[in-house]
Design a protein around this motif. Structure first.
Motif: not given
Lengths: 441, 285
Positions: A248-250, A253-254, A419-422
């Protein structure tokens, strides 16, 4: 001579060459024991790094002066295409050394799984060595699932985050953030003032490169989980709640566009990013290329941030650490002689000090920040003090022979898509768990 | 006497090619991990696993993707360079050597340079962002990443292949051009109908070399992309290296290497047949 005879001669030559090549390793090994009657010859492979080679050569020379019956040949380990591949090829060809350094716990797990290395705790004097080197706490996290110690950690880099304190001060902060929400808040302020700057520039966040997970996922996960083992023996034992919080933290950030996943040259040094995962190997590089990077002026160091509600002073991190192993292919006599040499080296803290001065890599000792022998060194190099203090808080890599597959799956199934929101963190964790359990079956 | 004279070569071939080849053929049917003293034969399992593996499938298609990008670029580039060199009045050798130099450059070193040139904060990207608002993710895009690698390899090999074309150009007899001129073939017509067909042996060699090269790409994707993004630059050699040396699946890695060699052989065979058909049309046997 007719054709058939020539053919026979050629075949004989071929056979002789093959037999000659195959026997070479064995002959050399036998010579190692027989040479000079009771002299024991030890091949020591040092890391392919001039400073480490210089240290071990010096130690070997001093040891041989005191111990005439031991001959230690220090040479750099082959690193084509990597030092691990070089060792594997040597083992496969029957040319493994007696002892080598530069072995990570993960690679040692692969070697131990194939019985290519021997447990060090079975040597006489092992406990004495641990006590003399003051590394009881540090080595406790190195114990393998079968209860043995296969690697003697030489150095341990408790990975820290560097923060550009000059930029943080411009944003109104005098210290780096310690919790997730504080980090996001700093990032938002940074973006408001400098839209082209990022909190963290790390292209590897979008790549499944297995070893990259040590310097992103495991730094944050170890802090969130209080160092809970990710894998225990052959079972996934990760703390799910901490893992989801890490992802969730990553994701946060993204979502807030605080991470830069494009290749970037020296982003932290150039100020493109204000946060970076840092190991002590960075400082000699900075001294040469970026002399303006001064501790407490341009940058400060901190342990990884923790989830909101956790005590930041209890933060844990990843230990980039390597050590010594003794190979099973050596004779018992060579193995014992190699162990005695190691014991001799680590019985004197001055040798660790010499190592530290030569390599800048913190010796894996519990007392590194308190032992008198190192005080003046850390006074002259204050940026290394936090690394020394956190050696007991740093968790080494997992001890599983499937480490590469597992860490690749952490990237592929969880971190990269998050990170890519996928994927949502929950779905990513679930997929990762399923895939890892498939590998561990 | 012939056997005796040939024996050094035979011994060399046996030790360094034949024995490793048979050993690899055997290993492909085992689950050996390269370091364990114990392993078992697993029949066709490694080949079955490879057949269903997404990373092997990716390596298969990525090679042809690289081929589609690299072969036309390198042929056009090296032919263009050869034509320029051919018409140089002097210093021909010096320029030829100059263009050949990238071929000698280390793949790791040139990859690191390229990484620097296309990094987010490089002058090139800074300029593209400031002038056009283009924020290009060179190595993060599944289309651009292979193109960057193909261009980089073309830069490396263009000088080498230009030398092959140059030798072809130098060997075309003047009389052929004179005859063509009498028949009215001048300018572009001359290049298209005389020079290019006469260069068939060079085209043949360069194409086969370039196609074969695509099955052996390792250093550039290893340093620049690690095979990503999403397998877009995942080559056969990366797959073999990852399996054999990173994941310690030496038996499986060897099976993939054998499949790679079969695919390479088949692809080169097809290309040869196509080229020979084209050459046959122009009187080349």
């Amino acid at each position: 001579m007719n054709k058939r005879k020539w053919f026979k001669l050629a075949a004989l030559l071929m056979a002789a060459a093959v037999i000659g090549t195959g026997c070479q390793g064995q002959t050399e090994k036998e010579q190692g024991q027989k040479k000079g009657g009771s002299t024991v010859q030890i091949d020591f492979w040092a890391a392919p790094n001039p400073t480490q080679q210089a240290f071990w050569k010096k130690m070997a020379d001093r040891y041989m002066e005191e111990h005439q019956n031991v001959k230690i040949k220090v040479s750099p380990m082959p690193e084509s295409p990597s030092s691990e591949a070089g060792i594997q090829s040597a083992i496969a060809a029957g040319n493994a050394p007696v002892i080598s350094e530069n072995i990570s716990r993960g690679f040692a797990a692969q070697l131990a799984d194939s019985r290519a290395i021997v447990p060090l705790d079975q040597f006489e004097g092992f406990d004495d060595l641990i006590a003399k080197r003051q590394m009881k706490s540090t080595i406790s996290t190195w114990k393998f699932a079968d209860g043995h110690q296969y690697v003697l950690p030489i150095y341990s880099n408790a990975m820290l985050f560097g923060w550009r304190i000059d930029i943080l001060k411009e944003l109104g902060y005098n210290a780096p953030p310690k919790t997730y929400s504080e980090v996001i808040e700093v990032g938002k302020k940074l973006k408001e003032k400098y839209p082209n700057k990022f909190l963290w520039a790390r292209a590897d966040l979008a790549k499944p490169t297995w070893w990259a997970r040590w310097f992103d996922f495991f730094m944050i996960y170890n802090a969130a989980s209080n160092g809970t083992h990710f894998i225990d023996g052959n079972k996934l034992s990760a703390d799910r709640d901490a893992g989801v919080k890490t992802l969730q933290f990553f994701a946060d950030l993204s979502k807030n566009k605080l991470v830069l996943t494009k290749e970037t040259k020296d982003p932290f040094e150039s100020g493109t990013s204000v946060m970076s995962d840092l190991g002590p190997w960075t400082f000699p590089y900075w001294a040469e290329k970026f002399p303006e990077m001064k501790f407490n002026e341009k940058y400060v160091l901190s342990m990884p941030p923790v989830p909101d509600g956790m005590d930041p002073s209890q933060s844990k991190t990843f230990a980039d650490t390597k050590g010594l192993v003794i190979y099973a292919s050596a004779t018992k006599e060579q193995q014992q002689a190699a162990f005695d040499f190691v014991k001799w080296v680590y019985s004197d803290p001055q040798n660790d000090l010499e190592w530290l001065k030569e390599t800048n890599l913190p010796p894996a000792r519990d007392d590194l920040s308190t032992n008198e022998a190192f005080v003046s060194y850390f006074e002259q190099n204050p940026q290394l003090k936090l690394y020394a203090e956190n050696i007991p808080n740093a968790i080494p890599p997992m001890d599983n022979a499937k480490m590469v597959e597992i860490q690749e799956l952490i990237g592929k199934e969880a971190l990269n898509p998050v990170v890519k929101g996928e994927k949502t963190p929950e779905k990513a964790w679930e997929d990762m768990e399923k895939a890892i359990n498939g590998v561990l079956k | 006497m012939g056997w005796l004279l040939a024996s050094p070569y035979l011994v060399y071939s046996a030790v360094f090619f034949l024995i490793p080849l048979f050993w690899a053929l055997y290993l492909a049917f085992t689950n050996w991990n390269l370091i364990s003293p114990e392993y078992e034969t697993v029949g066709m399992q490694n080949f079955i696993d490879a057949f269903f593996s997404p990373s092997v499938r990716a390596a298969f298609w990525v090679t042809y993707k690289f081929m589609l990008m690299f072969v036309p670029i390198v042929i056009a580039g090296s032919l263009f360079l050869a034509l320029i060199l051919h018409h140089l009045p002097r210093w021909k050798g010096l320029f030829a050597v100059g263009y050949f130099l990238p071929y000698l450059a280390s793949g790791v070193a040139s990859s690191i340079v390229v990484k620097g040139v296309i990094s987010y904060n490089s002058p090139l990207n800074q300029f593209l962002r400031d002038a056009f608002g283009w924020d290009i993710d060179w190595l993060g895009s599944p289309i651009l990443a292979p193109l960057v690698i193909a261009l980089m390899m073309a830069w490396k090999f263009v000088g080498y292949y230009a030398l092959l074309f140059l030798s072809g150009l130098e060997s075309i007899p003047k009389e052929v051009y004179e005859a063509a001129e009498i028949d009215g073939a001048v300018g572009w017509k001359r290049v298209w109908h005389v020079t290019i067909p006469m260069l068939y042996p060079s085209f043949y060699t360069v194409t086969i070399l370039a196609v074969g090269l695509m099955f052996g790409i390792f250093t550039e994707p290893y340093v620049l992309t690690g095979g990503g993004p999403e397998y877009a630059t995942h080559t056969w050699q990366l797959e073999i290296y990852n399996q054999a040396f990173e994941k310690l699946n030496a038996g499986y890695g060897t099976a993939v290497a054998i499949i790679n060699s079969i695919v390479t052989f088949a692809s080169i065979f097809v290309f040869r047949k196509v080229l020979e058909k084209w050459g046959g049309k122009h009187g080349w046997e």
